[in-house]
Design a protein around this motif. Structure first.
Motif, mmCIF file in Angstrom:
data_model
loop_
_atom_site.group_PDB
_atom_site.id
_atom_site.type_symbol
_atom_site.label_atom_id
_atom_site.label_comp_id
_atom_site.label_asym_id
_atom_site.label_seq_id
_atom_site.Cartn_x
_atom_site.Cartn_y
_atom_site.Cartn_z
ATOM 1 N N GLY A 283 0.871 -1.136 -0.097
ATOM 2 C CA GLY A 283 0.080 0.116 0.082
ATOM 3 C C GLY A 283 0.770 1.256 0.529
ATOM 4 O O GLY A 283 0.231 2.157 -0.888
ATOM 5 N N PHE A 284 2.182 1.579 0.758
ATOM 6 C CA PHE A 284 3.026 2.953 0.540
ATOM 7 C C PHE A 284 3.220 2.455 -0.711
ATOM 8 O O PHE A 284 3.337 3.417 -0.679
ATOM 9 N N LEU A 285 4.221 1.503 -1.560
ATOM 10 C CA LEU A 285 4.916 1.668 -2.392
ATOM 11 C C LEU A 285 3.543 2.739 -4.019
ATOM 12 O O LEU A 285 4.281 2.477 -4.339
ATOM 13 N N ALA A 286 2.778 1.631 -3.619
ATOM 14 C CA ALA A 286 1.588 2.109 -4.205
ATOM 15 C C ALA A 286 1.399 3.739 -4.193
ATOM 16 O O ALA A 286 0.591 4.408 -5.071
ATOM 17 N N GLN A 287 1.247 4.581 -2.681
ATOM 18 C CA GLN A 287 1.795 5.937 -3.070
ATOM 19 C C GLN A 287 2.843 6.181 -4.186
ATOM 20 O O GLN A 287 2.275 7.595 -4.461
ATOM 21 N N LEU A 288 3.644 5.398 -4.351
ATOM 22 C CA LEU A 288 4.471 5.984 -5.130
ATOM 23 C C LEU A 288 4.066 5.888 -6.375
ATOM 24 O O LEU A 288 5.049 6.442 -7.731
ATOM 25 N N ARG A 289 3.013 5.109 -6.927
ATOM 26 C CA ARG A 289 3.004 5.278 -8.705
ATOM 27 C C ARG A 289 1.990 6.105 -8.151
ATOM 28 O O ARG A 289 1.494 6.239 -9.931
ATOM 29 N N THR A 290 1.575 7.093 -7.731
ATOM 30 C CA THR A 290 0.350 8.144 -8.191
ATOM 31 C C THR A 290 1.204 9.507 -9.152
ATOM 32 O O THR A 290 2.391 9.747 -9.469
ATOM 33 N N ASP A 291 0.217 10.111 -9.956
ATOM 34 C CA ASP A 291 0.572 11.026 -10.458
ATOM 35 C C ASP A 291 1.820 11.793 -9.539
ATOM 36 O O ASP A 291 2.639 12.014 -10.601
ATOM 37 N N ALA A 292 1.372 12.188 -8.702
ATOM 38 C CA ALA A 292 1.979 13.383 -8.009
ATOM 39 C C ALA A 292 3.254 12.941 -7.337
ATOM 40 O O ALA A 292 3.915 13.390 -7.305
ATOM 41 N N ALA A 293 3.247 11.466 -7.471
ATOM 42 C CA ALA A 293 4.701 11.274 -6.954
ATOM 43 C C ALA A 293 5.630 10.727 -7.522
ATOM 44 O O ALA A 293 6.813 10.804 -7.490
ATOM 45 N N GLN A 294 5.343 10.605 -9.121
ATOM 46 C CA GLN A 294 5.792 10.204 -10.355
ATOM 47 C C GLN A 294 6.663 11.286 -10.707
ATOM 48 O O GLN A 294 7.598 11.767 -11.057
ATOM 49 N N ALA A 295 5.816 12.304 -10.627
ATOM 50 C CA ALA A 295 6.663 13.453 -10.643
ATOM 51 C C ALA A 295 7.455 14.549 -9.847
ATOM 52 O O ALA A 295 8.508 14.809 -9.688
ATOM 53 N N ALA A 296 7.276 14.256 -8.990
ATOM 54 C CA ALA A 296 8.068 14.381 -7.645
ATOM 55 C C ALA A 296 9.420 13.539 -7.866
ATOM 56 O O ALA A 296 11.159 13.915 -7.501
ATOM 57 N N LEU A 297 9.315 12.030 -8.012
ATOM 58 C CA LEU A 297 10.440 11.379 -8.045
ATOM 59 C C LEU A 297 11.714 11.804 -9.587
ATOM 60 O O LEU A 297 12.301 12.081 -9.374
ATOM 61 N N GLN A 298 10.392 12.167 -10.453
ATOM 62 C CA GLN A 298 11.354 12.734 -11.370
ATOM 63 C C GLN A 298 12.367 13.754 -11.185
ATOM 64 O O GLN A 298 13.344 14.250 -11.686
ATOM 65 N N ALA A 299 11.535 14.631 -11.053
ATOM 66 C CA ALA A 299 12.077 16.327 -10.075
ATOM 67 C C ALA A 299 13.233 16.224 -9.567
ATOM 68 O O ALA A 299 14.386 16.048 -9.563
ATOM 69 N N LEU A 300 13.136 14.822 -8.331
ATOM 70 C CA LEU A 300 14.011 14.982 -7.180
ATOM 71 C C LEU A 300 15.130 14.016 -8.151
ATOM 72 O O LEU A 300 16.481 14.033 -7.712
ATOM 73 N N GLY A 301 14.770 12.673 -9.434
ATOM 74 C CA GLY A 301 15.612 12.634 -9.545
ATOM 75 C C GLY A 301 16.538 12.858 -10.444
ATOM 76 O O GLY A 301 18.181 12.776 -10.055
ATOM 77 N N ALA A 302 15.840 14.180 -10.963
ATOM 78 C CA ALA A 302 16.983 14.593 -11.917
ATOM 79 C C ALA A 302 18.315 15.534 -11.132
ATOM 80 O O ALA A 302 19.610 15.696 -11.970
ATOM 81 N N GLN A 303 17.904 16.209 -10.224
ATOM 82 C CA GLN A 303 18.944 16.875 -8.996
ATOM 83 C C GLN A 303 19.530 15.674 -8.538
ATOM 84 O O GLN A 303 20.804 16.496 -8.731
ATOM 85 N N VAL A 304 19.250 14.819 -8.329
ATOM 86 C CA VAL A 304 20.141 13.374 -7.349
ATOM 87 C C VAL A 304 20.882 13.085 -9.025
ATOM 88 O O VAL A 304 22.496 12.976 -8.437
ATOM 89 N N ALA A 305 20.741 13.108 -9.819
ATOM 90 C CA ALA A 305 21.783 13.043 -11.309
ATOM 91 C C ALA A 305 22.850 13.645 -11.272
ATOM 92 O O ALA A 305 23.512 13.451 -11.934
ATOM 93 N N GLU A 306 22.141 15.109 -10.987
ATOM 94 C CA GLU A 306 22.696 16.651 -11.143
ATOM 95 C C GLU A 306 24.383 16.533 -10.276
ATOM 96 O O GLU A 306 24.640 17.429 -10.301
ATOM 97 N N GLY A 307 24.506 15.752 -8.930
ATOM 98 C CA GLY A 307 24.348 16.229 -8.408
ATOM 99 C C GLY A 307 24.259 17.196 -7.438
ATOM 100 O O GLY A 307 25.314 17.504 -6.247
ATOM 101 N N ARG A 308 23.028 17.463 -6.850
ATOM 102 C CA ARG A 308 23.192 18.629 -6.710
ATOM 103 C C ARG A 308 22.345 18.563 -5.181
ATOM 104 O O ARG A 308 22.041 19.315 -3.739
#
Length: 327
Positions: A283-308
């Protein structure tokens, strides 16, 4: 969907209804999940139980041939046997072959047997996400024995032990030295180690392999849920269909002892607790599959990849956004 009507048909042993119900519980649609939950709750009141046997082994060891012969022996004894076979899903396409039914020619034609292949999808541990619920449906349909065949990938297939009363590990002759018998993981949870292909030129090798594993098992610490002599290693030949009767007698001996000493109920109670916690985790993992969570995941993932930002800080921020406290 009329859940009451479907439940009544399952209790009456209707195969089409059982197949529809398994498809329902495997669906990820929200409305289907609500119907599946209602159906399982309705069937729980029936209180039917079957002997659940988990079966694992490396690819090519002969699991399907073994099940075809062993299951045929059980139906010949007048028992109703259900087989839930899990097929690996492609990491690229997500598809599965689901060919187990074609490899169980005799059992697939047996009126006292039911075979259901399911894709593993992204679920780890050798079983499908909803295998436990499929087992409950087969029990409600009046099957006496449910065989749960795992994907067959190696040492990590331990989840099947959380949905079975007895776990058998199928091995091939000369598949490894006796130290394999004390490896942590799948070997450690096996109740019976079954050496298959004990026939023809491999008979002598199978005898040595069985002896090696028997010696290795004696090195393991005795488990409280086992009588003296268990776990143990046995030999069978799926091709010649020999050793099945002895194996079934050993299974019954173990289960009868566990029933008499309270381990059967304790094991099932522990499994129920495990699957409750697993549903919460999913159930907790399902929260990560919502549109809002996926958008935040992509944004934060980009910052991690850039080393910020560091991965740990990014993960904490994401969990905070979806309302979960970081570990």
């Amino acid at each position: 969907m009329d859940i009451s009507d479907l439940a009544d048909k399952i209790v009456q042993g209707d195969r089409r209804a059982l197949a529809r119900a398994i498809t329902l519980v495997e669906s990820s649609r929200a409305d289907h999940r609500d119907d599946a939950t209602a159906l399982l709750e309705r069937l729980r009141a029936e209180g039917r139980e079957a002997l659940r046997i988990g079966l694992s082994g490396t690819p090519g060891v002969g699991k399907s041939t073994f099940i075809d012969g062993f299951g045929g022996m059980l139906t010949g004894d007048g028992l109703k046997v259900a087989v839930l076979a899990v097929d690996p899903s492609s990491a690229r396409s997500g598809g599965s072959i689901l060919g187990d039914k074609t490899r169980m020619e005799r059992l697939s034609r047996d009126p006292n047997a039911f075979i259901r292949p399911s894709p593993s999808q992204t679920h780890l541990g050798g079983v499908a996400r909803r295998s436990r619920e499929a087992v409950a449906l087969c029990e409600a349909a009046g099957f006496d024995v449910v065989l749960i065949e795992t994907v067959g990938v190696g040492q990590s297939e331990t989840v099947v032990a959380e949905m079975s009363d007895l776990f058998a590990l199928l091995l091939a002759p000369a598949g490894g030295d006796e130290l394999q018998g004390v490896k942590r993981g799948i070997m450690e949870i096996a109740d019976l180690i079954v050496i298959n292909k004990a026939d023809g030129d491999l008979r002598a090798t199978a005898t040595r392999t069985c002896s090696d594993y028997s010696g290795a098992l004696r090195l393991l610490r005795k488990r409280p849920q086992d009588p003296d002599g268990f776990p143990k290693a046995l030999m069978v030949s799926a091709m010649e269909e020999t050793g099945f009767r002895k194996l079934w007698e050993e299974m019954q001996t173990l289960i009868d002892w566990r029933r008499a000493h309270g381990h059967w109920k304790a094991r099932r109670a522990g499994q129920a607790r495990y699957w409750f916690e697993e549903e919460v985790r999913q159930g907790f993992l399902a929260q990560l599959r919502t549109d809002a969570a996926q958008a935040a995941l992509q944004a934060l993932g980009a910052q991690v990849a850039e080393g910020r930002i560091t991965p740990s800080v990014a993960a904490a921020q994401l969990l905070e956004q979806i309302g979960v406290a970081p570990a």
